[in-house]
Motif scaffolding. Structure first.
Motif, short mmCIF file in Angstrom:
data_model
loop_
_atom_site.label_atom_id
_atom_site.label_comp_id
_atom_site.label_asym_id
_atom_site.label_seq_id
_atom_site.Cartn_x
_atom_site.Cartn_y
_atom_site.Cartn_z
N ARG A 67 0.82 -1.21 0.00
CA ARG A 67 0.00 0.00 0.00
C ARG A 67 0.86 1.27 0.00
O ARG A 67 0.48 2.25 -0.58
CB ARG A 67 -0.93 0.03 1.23
N THR A 68 2.00 1.20 0.68
CA THR A 68 2.84 2.39 0.81
C THR A 68 4.18 2.18 0.09
O THR A 68 4.53 1.05 -0.26
CB THR A 68 3.14 2.71 2.29
N VAL A 69 4.89 3.26 -0.07
CA VAL A 69 6.24 3.18 -0.64
C VAL A 69 7.10 2.26 0.22
O VAL A 69 7.87 1.45 -0.29
CB VAL A 69 6.85 4.60 -0.79
N GLN A 70 6.98 2.36 1.54
CA GLN A 70 7.75 1.50 2.44
C GLN A 70 7.42 0.03 2.20
O GLN A 70 8.32 -0.82 2.24
CB GLN A 70 7.49 1.86 3.90
N ASP A 71 6.16 -0.29 1.93
CA ASP A 71 5.79 -1.67 1.63
C ASP A 71 6.52 -2.18 0.38
O ASP A 71 6.96 -3.32 0.34
CB ASP A 71 4.28 -1.79 1.39
N VAL A 72 6.65 -1.33 -0.62
CA VAL A 72 7.36 -1.69 -1.85
C VAL A 72 8.83 -1.93 -1.54
O VAL A 72 9.43 -2.92 -1.98
CB VAL A 72 7.21 -0.62 -2.95
N ILE A 73 9.41 -1.03 -0.76
CA ILE A 73 10.82 -1.17 -0.37
C ILE A 73 11.03 -2.51 0.33
O ILE A 73 11.97 -3.24 0.01
CB ILE A 73 11.26 0.00 0.54
N GLU A 74 10.17 -2.84 1.26
CA GLU A 74 10.31 -4.10 2.00
C GLU A 74 10.13 -5.31 1.08
O GLU A 74 10.84 -6.30 1.22
CB GLU A 74 9.33 -4.16 3.17
N ALA A 75 9.18 -5.25 0.15
CA ALA A 75 8.96 -6.36 -0.79
C ALA A 75 10.19 -6.59 -1.66
O ALA A 75 10.61 -7.73 -1.87
CB ALA A 75 7.73 -6.09 -1.66
N ILE A 76 10.78 -5.51 -2.14
CA ILE A 76 11.98 -5.63 -2.97
C ILE A 76 13.15 -6.14 -2.13
O ILE A 76 13.89 -7.03 -2.56
CB ILE A 76 12.33 -4.28 -3.63
N HIS A 77 13.30 -5.60 -0.93
CA HIS A 77 14.39 -6.02 -0.05
C HIS A 77 14.26 -7.51 0.26
O HIS A 77 15.25 -8.25 0.23
CB HIS A 77 14.39 -5.18 1.22
N GLN A 78 13.05 -7.95 0.55
CA GLN A 78 12.80 -9.36 0.87
C GLN A 78 13.14 -10.23 -0.35
O GLN A 78 13.74 -11.30 -0.20
CB GLN A 78 11.33 -9.54 1.23
N LYS A 79 12.80 -9.78 -1.53
CA LYS A 79 13.08 -10.51 -2.76
C LYS A 79 14.59 -10.66 -2.94
O LYS A 79 15.06 -11.69 -3.39
CB LYS A 79 12.45 -9.78 -3.92
#
Length: 85
Positions: A67-79
Protein backbone atom coordinates in the motif's frame (compact mmCIF):
# COMPACT_ATOMS: atom_id res chain seq x y z
CA UNK A 1 22.17 -6.26 -2.98
CA UNK A 2 20.69 -2.81 -2.54
CA UNK A 3 20.08 -1.15 0.80
CA UNK A 4 16.64 0.10 1.67
CA UNK A 5 17.89 3.65 1.01
CA UNK A 6 19.08 2.65 -2.47
CA UNK A 7 15.75 0.93 -3.15
CA UNK A 8 13.94 4.12 -2.13
CA UNK A 9 16.13 6.13 -4.51
CA UNK A 10 15.42 3.68 -7.36
CA UNK A 11 11.72 3.73 -6.57
CA UNK A 12 11.63 7.53 -6.39
CA UNK A 13 13.43 7.76 -9.73
CA UNK A 14 10.95 5.30 -11.29
CA UNK A 15 7.88 7.14 -9.99
CA UNK A 16 9.22 10.47 -11.23
CA UNK A 17 10.22 9.06 -14.62
CA UNK A 18 7.14 6.92 -15.26
CA UNK A 19 4.36 8.99 -13.69
CA UNK A 20 5.80 12.50 -13.36
CA UNK A 21 5.33 12.50 -9.59
CA UNK A 22 7.18 15.21 -7.72
CA UNK A 23 10.22 13.60 -6.00
CA UNK A 24 9.41 15.14 -2.61
CA UNK A 25 6.01 13.36 -2.63
CA UNK A 26 7.75 9.96 -2.73
CA UNK A 27 8.28 9.27 0.95
CA UNK A 28 8.22 5.90 2.73
CA UNK A 29 4.86 6.82 4.29
CA UNK A 30 3.21 7.80 0.99
CA UNK A 31 0.30 5.60 -0.04
CA UNK A 32 0.72 4.53 -3.66
CA UNK A 33 -2.98 4.65 -4.44
CA UNK A 34 -4.27 7.64 -2.50
CA UNK A 35 -1.23 9.90 -2.10
CA UNK A 36 0.58 9.16 -5.36
CA UNK A 37 -2.53 8.24 -7.40
CA UNK A 38 -1.08 5.02 -8.83
CA UNK A 39 -3.64 2.61 -10.28
CA UNK A 40 -3.32 -1.13 -10.88
CA UNK A 41 -2.05 -0.71 -14.47
CA UNK A 42 0.55 1.80 -13.23
CA UNK A 43 1.58 -0.69 -10.54
CA UNK A 44 2.34 -3.30 -13.22
CA UNK A 45 4.43 -0.74 -15.12
CA UNK A 46 6.25 0.05 -11.88
CA UNK A 47 6.93 -3.66 -11.19
CA UNK A 48 8.35 -4.06 -14.70
CA UNK A 49 10.55 -0.99 -14.30
CA UNK A 50 11.85 -2.18 -10.92
CA UNK A 51 12.58 -5.61 -12.40
CA UNK A 52 14.71 -4.03 -15.12
CA UNK A 53 16.55 -1.79 -12.64
CA UNK A 54 17.23 -4.40 -9.95
CA UNK A 55 17.58 -7.52 -12.07
CA UNK A 56 15.17 -9.31 -9.75
CA UNK A 57 12.08 -11.05 -11.02
CA UNK A 58 9.11 -9.48 -9.32
CA UNK A 59 5.57 -10.74 -9.64
CA UNK A 60 2.28 -8.96 -9.16
CA UNK A 61 1.65 -11.41 -6.30
CA UNK A 62 4.66 -9.91 -4.49
CA UNK A 63 2.74 -6.65 -4.38
CA UNK A 64 -0.73 -7.82 -3.32
CA UNK A 65 -0.47 -6.37 0.15
CA UNK A 66 1.59 -3.33 -0.84
CA UNK A 67 0.00 0.00 0.00
CA UNK A 68 2.84 2.39 0.81
CA UNK A 69 6.24 3.18 -0.64
CA UNK A 70 7.75 1.50 2.44
CA UNK A 71 5.79 -1.67 1.63
CA UNK A 72 7.36 -1.69 -1.85
CA UNK A 73 10.82 -1.17 -0.37
CA UNK A 74 10.31 -4.10 2.00
CA UNK A 75 8.96 -6.36 -0.79
CA UNK A 76 11.98 -5.63 -2.97
CA UNK A 77 14.39 -6.02 -0.05
CA UNK A 78 12.80 -9.36 0.87
CA UNK A 79 13.08 -10.51 -2.76
CA UNK A 80 16.78 -9.68 -2.72
CA UNK A 81 17.24 -11.80 0.39
CA UNK A 82 15.83 -14.83 -1.43
CA UNK A 83 18.73 -16.84 -2.91
CA UNK A 84 16.68 -18.51 -5.66
CA UNK A 85 15.42 -15.37 -7.37
Amino acid sequence: MQTREAILATLREALVELFEIEPDRVTPEANLYTDLEIDSIDAIDLIDHIKRKTGRKLDASDFRSVRTVQDVIEAIHQKQQSPNQ
